[in-house]
Every structure is written in structure tokens, then in C-alpha cells.
Design a protein around this motif. Structure first.
Motif, mmCIF file in Angstrom:
data_model
loop_
_atom_site.group_PDB
_atom_site.id
_atom_site.type_symbol
_atom_site.label_atom_id
_atom_site.label_comp_id
_atom_site.label_asym_id
_atom_site.label_seq_id
_atom_site.Cartn_x
_atom_site.Cartn_y
_atom_site.Cartn_z
ATOM 1 N N TRP A 116 1.066 7.273 7.329
ATOM 2 C CA TRP A 116 -0.003 7.296 6.827
ATOM 3 C C TRP A 116 -0.541 8.713 5.726
ATOM 4 C CZ3 TRP A 116 -3.962 4.060 6.207
ATOM 5 C CH2 TRP A 116 -4.970 4.191 5.902
ATOM 6 N N ILE A 143 0.738 7.080 2.602
ATOM 7 C CA ILE A 143 -0.308 5.828 2.191
ATOM 8 C C ILE A 143 -1.317 6.315 1.393
ATOM 9 C CG2 ILE A 143 -1.601 3.630 3.152
ATOM 10 C CD1 ILE A 143 0.272 3.750 5.441
ATOM 11 N N VAL A 168 -2.924 -2.200 8.450
ATOM 12 C CA VAL A 168 -2.082 -1.628 8.139
ATOM 13 C C VAL A 168 -0.492 -1.532 8.529
ATOM 14 C CG1 VAL A 168 0.142 -0.316 5.969
ATOM 15 C CG2 VAL A 168 -2.448 -0.237 5.707
ATOM 16 N N PHE A 201 4.418 -0.772 3.495
ATOM 17 C CA PHE A 201 3.537 -0.860 4.345
ATOM 18 C C PHE A 201 2.433 -1.853 3.566
ATOM 19 C CE2 PHE A 201 4.287 4.310 3.962
ATOM 20 C CZ PHE A 201 5.253 4.014 4.986
ATOM 21 N N LEU A 259 1.021 -1.219 -0.061
ATOM 22 C CA LEU A 259 -0.218 0.009 -0.066
ATOM 23 C C LEU A 259 0.656 1.121 0.324
ATOM 24 C CD1 LEU A 259 -2.495 -1.406 2.018
ATOM 25 C CD2 LEU A 259 -3.128 -0.886 0.322
#
Length: 159
Positions: free
Chosen positions: A96, A99, A131, A48, A34
Motif C-alpha cells: 500500500w 501504491i 486493489v 497493482f 496503480l
């Protein structure tokens, strides 16, 4: 240090990422990742991985070895990075947003090839709780673009 050409290619972000490993009995496993992040000093990759990729995560934990393929779908340009010392960790601060941006980059890269945006968005759909990161020191990189030089070593990468 990682070869500057490798960094330039990976800096584009519009690549599909797969991470593979193997069991202790040499049975391969692979999953779509990801996104990814390279440390500021270029000494570590973070790939990820969705938590539902249990087999791959188990193999990464058991062998601490990873092979990651980065492919730009519009050109088929591909690169493989291998690494040892894989550690599976929770996401760190700053992971994050990477991602989330990766999912948007996939839409930009893949939808012009004829794939519907809802499908591509679904492929990248996740929450931070779904994740983990596979972090490792890269040890080698190989060209994987189809053609006569596929598989050729690009560089030895020193931690």
C-alpha cells in the motif's frame, strides 16, 4: 536476474503502467495499473491492479500471462515486460505505501505536461480493498520507446 538498465529505469517510479493479457480465445484486455513493486531479489514483479478491471483479472487468471508497459510520459521512453505464471493475490505488507507513493509520483511527472492535479489524483484514487496484485516472474523485456528500435528485445530474463 532482470537487466540492471531495466531496474534503473523502473526505479525512477515516474512511469505510467498498463497491464494486458488475453482471453483463452486470444481476445486482448488491458487496464491502467496503480503502481508496481519488484521483489528484493528481482525475481518477481507485482503489478497493482484495480479490482474493477474484471476482464483483465479474469484473463490473467485464465492464461497466467501478462504484458506490462511502463511509460515515462515526459519523454515517451517505454519498456514492456512479459511474464508467465501470473498469480492474483491480495496486497502484501508494504504494497500500500508503494501504491500511495506511485500516485504522488504521477502528479510530479504528468502535471507539468499541462494536466490538472485533481484529474491525475483521481486516476490514482483507490483504497487497499479496491486493489489486488498480479504477481509474476518476468521472462523478457522489450524497448517500446517510439523509434526504429521499438520492439527490440532488451534481454532474456531468467527467474
Amino acid at each position: 536476474m532482470i537487466d540492471p538498465d531495466v531496474i534503473a529505469f523502473l526505479g525512477g517510479r515516474r512511469v505510467v503502467v498498463s497491464i494486458a493479457s488475453r482471453s483463452e480465445h486470444c481476445i486482448p484486455s488491458v487496464t491502467r495499473a496503480l503502481g508496481y513493486r519488484i521483489s528484493a531479489d528481482r525475481s518477481e514483479f507485482a503489478i497493482f491492479v484495480p479490482r474493477h478491471a474484471g476482464r483483465v483479472l479474469a484473463d490473467l487468471r485464465a492464461t497466467a500471462q501478462a504484458a506490462v508497459v511502463f511509460t515515462e510520459p515526459s519523454t515517451h521512453r517505454s519498456l514492456q515486460v512479459k511474464g508467465n505464471g501470473v498469480r492474483i493475490t491480495p496486497l502484501e505488507e508494504g504494497d500500500w505505501p508503494v501504491i500511495s507513493a506511485y500516485a504522488d509520483d504521477l502528479v510530479i511527472e504528468i502535471c507539468p505536461l499541462g494536466y490538472p492535479e485533481p484529474l491525475i489524483r483521481k486516476l490514482g484514487e483507490s483504497t487497499p480493498q479496491q486493489v489486488v496484485a498480479a504477481r509474476f516472474v518476468p521472462t523478457a523485456a522489450f524497448g517500446q520507446t517510439p523509434g526504429p528500435r521499438a520492439g527490440a528485445a532488451l534481454s532474456e530474463v531468467k527467474p
